[in-house]
Design a protein around this motif. Structure first.
Motif, PDB file in Angstrom:
ATOM      1  N   HIS A 590     -59.572   4.296  19.262  1.00 52.70           N
ATOM      2  CA  HIS A 590     -60.399   4.537  17.930  1.00 52.70           C
ATOM      3  C   HIS A 590     -60.753   5.066  17.083  1.00 52.70           C
ATOM      4  CE1 HIS A 590     -62.064   2.597  22.166  1.00 52.70           C
ATOM      5  NE2 HIS A 590     -61.453   4.477  22.157  1.00 52.70           N
ATOM      6  N   ILE A 591     -60.523   6.271  16.464  1.00 45.59           N
ATOM      7  CA  ILE A 591     -60.359   6.439  15.273  1.00 45.59           C
ATOM      8  C   ILE A 591     -59.757   5.856  14.229  1.00 45.59           C
ATOM      9  CG2 ILE A 591     -59.077   8.154  13.460  1.00 45.59           C
ATOM     10  CD1 ILE A 591     -58.655   9.919  15.091  1.00 45.59           C
ATOM     11  N   ALA A 592     -58.441   4.981  14.472  1.00 38.91           N
ATOM     12  CA  ALA A 592     -58.728   3.968  13.720  1.00 38.91           C
ATOM     13  C   ALA A 592     -59.110   2.816  13.080  1.00 38.91           C
ATOM     14  CB  ALA A 592     -56.987   3.498  13.943  1.00 38.91           C
ATOM     15  N   VAL A 593     -59.851   2.831  14.298  1.00 37.35           N
ATOM     16  CA  VAL A 593     -60.846   1.140  14.387  1.00 37.35           C
ATOM     17  C   VAL A 593     -62.025   1.555  13.720  1.00 37.35           C
ATOM     18  CG1 VAL A 593     -63.038   0.071  15.037  1.00 37.35           C
ATOM     19  CG2 VAL A 593     -60.402  -0.363  16.451  1.00 37.35           C
ATOM     20  N   MET A 594     -62.568   3.037  13.209  1.00 34.20           N
ATOM     21  CA  MET A 594     -63.823   3.723  12.843  1.00 34.20           C
ATOM     22  C   MET A 594     -63.493   3.477  11.757  1.00 34.20           C
ATOM     23  SD  MET A 594     -64.851   6.719  15.951  1.00 34.20           S
ATOM     24  CE  MET A 594     -65.058   6.129  17.534  1.00 34.20           C
ATOM     25  N   ARG A 595     -62.481   3.956  11.332  1.00 34.71           N
ATOM     26  CA  ARG A 595     -62.156   4.262  10.223  1.00 34.71           C
ATOM     27  C   ARG A 595     -61.761   3.062   9.332  1.00 34.71           C
ATOM     28  NH1 ARG A 595     -59.197   9.513   8.343  1.00 34.71           N
ATOM     29  NH2 ARG A 595     -58.266   8.367   7.293  1.00 34.71           N
ATOM     30  N   GLY A 596     -62.264   1.344  10.153  1.00 30.98           N
ATOM     31  CA  GLY A 596     -62.049   0.261   9.753  1.00 30.98           C
ATOM     32  C   GLY A 596     -60.242  -0.007   9.393  1.00 30.98           C
ATOM     33  N   ALA A 597     -59.875   0.538   9.979  1.00 31.67           N
ATOM     34  CA  ALA A 597     -58.065   0.138   9.608  1.00 31.67           C
ATOM     35  C   ALA A 597     -58.079  -1.409  10.568  1.00 31.67           C
ATOM     36  CB  ALA A 597     -57.236   0.928  10.024  1.00 31.67           C
ATOM     37  N   ASN A 598     -56.890  -1.830   9.783  1.00 28.47           N
ATOM     38  CA  ASN A 598     -56.616  -2.943  10.918  1.00 28.47           C
ATOM     39  C   ASN A 598     -55.394  -2.633  12.059  1.00 28.47           C
ATOM     40  OD1 ASN A 598     -55.054  -5.654  11.465  1.00 28.47           O
ATOM     41  ND2 ASN A 598     -55.516  -6.652   9.854  1.00 28.47           N
ATOM     42  N   VAL A 599     -56.206  -2.772  13.500  1.00 29.07           N
ATOM     43  CA  VAL A 599     -54.961  -1.492  14.044  1.00 29.07           C
ATOM     44  C   VAL A 599     -54.001  -2.305  14.470  1.00 29.07           C
ATOM     45  CG1 VAL A 599     -55.198  -0.694  16.325  1.00 29.07           C
ATOM     46  CG2 VAL A 599     -57.057  -1.216  15.224  1.00 29.07           C
ATOM     47  N   ASP A 600     -54.125  -3.984  14.787  1.00 26.03           N
ATOM     48  CA  ASP A 600     -52.975  -4.937  15.563  1.00 26.03           C
ATOM     49  C   ASP A 600     -52.133  -4.681  13.892  1.00 26.03           C
ATOM     50  OD1 ASP A 600     -53.750  -4.762  17.669  1.00 26.03           O
ATOM     51  OD2 ASP A 600     -54.295  -6.656  17.625  1.00 26.03           O
ATOM     52  N   GLN A 601     -52.722  -4.293  12.834  1.00 33.99           N
ATOM     53  CA  GLN A 601     -51.538  -4.865  11.871  1.00 33.99           C
ATOM     54  C   GLN A 601     -51.763  -4.292  10.235  1.00 33.99           C
ATOM     55  OE1 GLN A 601     -52.670  -8.982  10.514  1.00 33.99           O
ATOM     56  NE2 GLN A 601     -51.710  -9.282  12.389  1.00 33.99           N
ATOM     57  N   PRO A 602     -51.144  -2.924  10.701  1.00 35.45           N
ATOM     58  CA  PRO A 602     -51.585  -1.398   9.986  1.00 35.45           C
ATOM     59  C   PRO A 602     -49.855  -2.022   8.543  1.00 35.45           C
ATOM     60  CG  PRO A 602     -50.037  -1.215  11.543  1.00 35.45           C
ATOM     61  CD  PRO A 602     -50.415  -2.140  11.992  1.00 35.45           C
ATOM     62  N   ARG A 603     -51.083  -1.168   7.876  1.00 33.10           N
ATOM     63  CA  ARG A 603     -50.667  -1.676   6.049  1.00 33.10           C
ATOM     64  C   ARG A 603     -49.176  -0.968   6.223  1.00 33.10           C
ATOM     65  NH1 ARG A 603     -53.880   2.652   3.185  1.00 33.10           N
ATOM     66  NH2 ARG A 603     -52.472   4.884   3.996  1.00 33.10           N
ATOM     67  N   ASN A 604     -48.706  -2.044   5.328  1.00 27.62           N
ATOM     68  CA  ASN A 604     -46.623  -1.567   5.453  1.00 27.62           C
ATOM     69  C   ASN A 604     -45.982  -1.673   6.549  1.00 27.62           C
ATOM     70  OD1 ASN A 604     -47.570  -0.798   3.351  1.00 27.62           O
ATOM     71  ND2 ASN A 604     -47.861   1.140   3.341  1.00 27.62           N
ATOM     72  N   LEU A 605     -46.271  -1.933   7.647  1.00 29.87           N
ATOM     73  CA  LEU A 605     -45.526  -2.160   8.566  1.00 29.87           C
ATOM     74  C   LEU A 605     -45.208  -3.525   9.358  1.00 29.87           C
ATOM     75  CD1 LEU A 605     -47.182   1.619  11.054  1.00 29.87           C
ATOM     76  CD2 LEU A 605     -45.196   0.900   9.697  1.00 29.87           C
ATOM     77  N   ALA A 606     -44.408  -3.786  10.380  1.00 32.47           N
ATOM     78  CA  ALA A 606     -43.649  -4.725  10.509  1.00 32.47           C
ATOM     79  C   ALA A 606     -43.581  -4.518  12.323  1.00 32.47           C
ATOM     80  CB  ALA A 606     -42.990  -5.558  10.184  1.00 32.47           C
TER      81      ALA A 606
END
Ligand code: M6R
Length: 612
Positions: A590-606
């Motif tokens: 929920h925190i990630a969604v509220m911050r507008g982050a792309n939850v399923d595809q976080p930056r720099n990760l795979a």
């Protein structure tokens, strides 16, 4: 890390490639591209960004090609941009190549080629390979497949590679070493992919390519050889993945779907193993080495990330119930630390994807030194499941969200079952403790389902803390690895700095961070360290820290001290991580969604880290 897909058949290739790339996007998502044969020309279309952006760009065109290759990238060489995106042409544009892995000797190959007058547009090792292949082919006057075998025999490193040639427009050549590759065998059509997800809607028949194997795929034939051109007989496996397992099914994100799937995935993991009426526990996959396990002088777990956290929980469980000393090693360290391995020693590799390069390398070292290596793996047919001596699958179903959730709880379930069974056989627990643990395990899916009903409350708490810059997660005993896992989940999807610590360690340093702006998540369920963790909560409160406490239902003490409490159902303390981690997964989500982050595809990760 990257996603590879290729098609050869009678259908139009472009929509199959785009759909396949969308399914594979969780493996890498910084740029994407496809190559097709259109009107006898080899065309490459690629760009920085998501598959949907390429799809939009291509939507105005109509493609006839029934052969093609596609790639979604997680950058290793060169920044994510249009030029570095795959496929890469060879210098003369006769070949197009997609590649997952790292060609370690690409610099010397590049220098060699530059001396011959070739130049390069991108920063990638893949473009070097494409031109190297062209050069090997033309200088030795070879056909494509012979050229591929010769070129690959000079490559050092890891690769899953697919090649499309303008001169042989009805052939795909695929090869692998150290990076996964699956071939789907349909009726008059073939698919190649990094994993089965883009294939399952067309066929259930797959061939897992092994290291240093080359597949020569034509519309009417499939031939597999080794690098010396010795023909091999491929084994066709039937896979059992339903389409709805790889789709969001009405959820906003795969991560949320996978969090909510946990009652089912844990039950699936126990199905056929935990038999309640008979009160038995059978782990068929590791029967051959059961004696070695219970007689082990030491067990070493090797894993990375969330799987390493599962290993830490297992350390507590195996030591407590089986009285066997346990070491938990990061696979990335183990592989380089000259580990002391006694012949016959038990090493257990834990991996969701079954493709993590560090874990695979650590397994190889352990096996070379005589260890029996067992694999705890989710992805069926993956490399780790094939190289380990025996093992147990998680049966959690495909996990698509990059942040691991249901695989973690399934790992804990398998490891708990292993420890409980080994303890019974070893005689280090009584029959009645065994039965008590079995009953508790059997109730876990229902308890996880109950913890999930806290979603709305956790969403409200998330709104309060969504702008925090730091988080501390503290737990003791079995809940210490849960603290680490909670912190990892938060940082990887919300980009908030978070640290997990054993609660008692706080006073040795992290306590300096506590002030009125520091949210501290305590995993403080009622267990043998309950009284101690209460003192730790007081230490934080007296320094004005904001306390969010995960407690056992009915706790009357902690709600009077903490700013927010989240009550989860009680269970045996050894199994509590299966329940106490759930609110932490939801909090990060929920925190990630509220911050507008792309939850399923976080930056720099795979999702699957197939490079070092
Ligand atoms: O596939 P594996 O379990 O071997 O992956 C290990 C880690 O890369 C993985 O757990 C990673 O830490 C996840 N992003 C955690 O959410």
């Amino acid at each position: 890390m990257c996603g590879i897909v290729a098609y050869l058949g009678k259908q139009k290739a472009e929509p199959i490639l785009i759909k396949g790339l969308k399914r594979l996007e969780y493996r890498g998502y910084d740029s994407t591209g496809i190559a097709l044969i259109e009107n006898d020309e080899l065309q490459v279309h690629k760009k920085k960004g998501k598959v949907a952006e390429l799809e939009t760009e291509l939507s105005a065109q109509s493609f006839k090609s029934s052969i093609g290759i596609g790639h979604t990238r997680w950058a290793t060489h060169g920044e994510p941009n249009d030029v570095n995106a795959h496929p890469h042409y060879s210098a003369d544009q006769s070949l197009a190549v997609i590649h997952n892995g790292i060609i370690e000797n690409y610099r010397s190959l590049k220098t060699e080629l530059q001396k011959k007058g070739y130049s390069f547009k991108s920063d990638t090792d893949t473009e070097v390979f494409a031109t190297f292949l062209q050069d090997v082919k033309t200088s030795n006057d070879l056909n494509l497949e012979d050229a591929v075998r010769l070129a690959l025999s000079r490559v050092v490193g890891a690769y899953a590679i697919v090649i499309l040639s303008k001169e042989e427009p009805d052939t795909l050549i695929a090869a692998r070493k150290g990076s996964p590759m699956v071939i789907g065998v349909g009726k008059g059509e073939y698919f190649v992919a990094s994993d089965a997800t883009p294939i399952v809607e067309y066929t259930n028949n797959v061939i897992y390519l092994n290291d240093e194997e080359v597949a020569i795929i034509k519309s009417d034939s499939l031939e597999i050889t080794d690098l010396k051109d010795i023909p091999l007989t491929p084994k066709i496996h039937e896979i059992d993945i339903a389409l709805d397992e790889i789709e969001k099914g009405g959820y906003e994100h795969f991560m949320l779907k996978e969090i909510f799937e946990q009652p089912k995935s844990i039950a699936d993991c126990m199905r056929g193993r935990l038999k309640m009426p008979e009160q038995t526990l059978i782990l068929g996959g590791i029967q051959k080495y059961t004696d070695a396990l219970i007689q082990a002088e030491k067990i070493t777990f090797i894993a990375c990330g969330t799987s390493w956290h599962a290993g830490l929980v297992a350390e507590y469980i195996f030591e407590e119930f089986c009285r066997i000393p346990v070491e938990v090693q990061y696979a990335s360290e183990y592989r380089y630390r000259n580990p002391i391995v006694k012949p016959g020693e038990i090493v257990i590799a834990i991996s969701q994807s079954g493709e993590t390069a560090d874990t695979l390398a650590a397994i190889e070292i352990a096996q070379r030194r005589g260890a029996i290596v067992l694999g705890i793996v989710n992805a069926v047919g993956s490399s780790i499941s094939r190289v380990t001596d025996e093992g147990a699958y998680l049966h959690a179903g495909p996990e698509i969200g990059v942040a691991s959730t249901k695989a973690f709880t399934a790992q804990l379930t398998v490891l708990s079952m292993m420890a409980i069974k080994a303890a019974l056989l070893k005689g280090t627990i009584t029959d009645s403790t065994f039965r008590e643990l079995l009953n508790e395990l059997n109730d876990i899916p229902a308890k996880v389902a109950k913890a999930l009903t806290l979603n709305d409350k956790i969403k409200e708490i998330s709104a309060t803390f969504k702008d925090a810059h730091n988080f501390l997660y503290l737990g003791r005993g079995y809940n210490f690895p849960v603290a680490l896992e909670g912190a990892l989940k938060l940082k990887e999807i919300s980009y908030i700095h978070a640290e997990g610590y054993p609660a008692a360690e706080m006073k040795h340093g992290p306590i300096a961070l506590i002030d009125e702006n520091m949210p501290v998540v305590f995993i403080a369920t009622r267990d043998s360290s309950y009284d101690k963790i209460i003192s730790n909560i007081q230490e934080v409160k007296s320094r004005k820290g904001k306390v969010i406490a995960v407690v056992t239902e009915g706790d009357v003490l902690i709600p009077g001290m903490a700013d927010y409490t989240i009550e989860v159902p009680a269970t045996h303390e050894a199994l509590m991580p299966l329940v106490s981690v759930v609110p932490l997964q939801l909090l990060s989500y929920h925190i990630a969604v509220m911050r507008g982050a792309n939850v399923d595809q976080p930056r720099n990760l795979a999702k699957s880290v197939t490079v070092e």
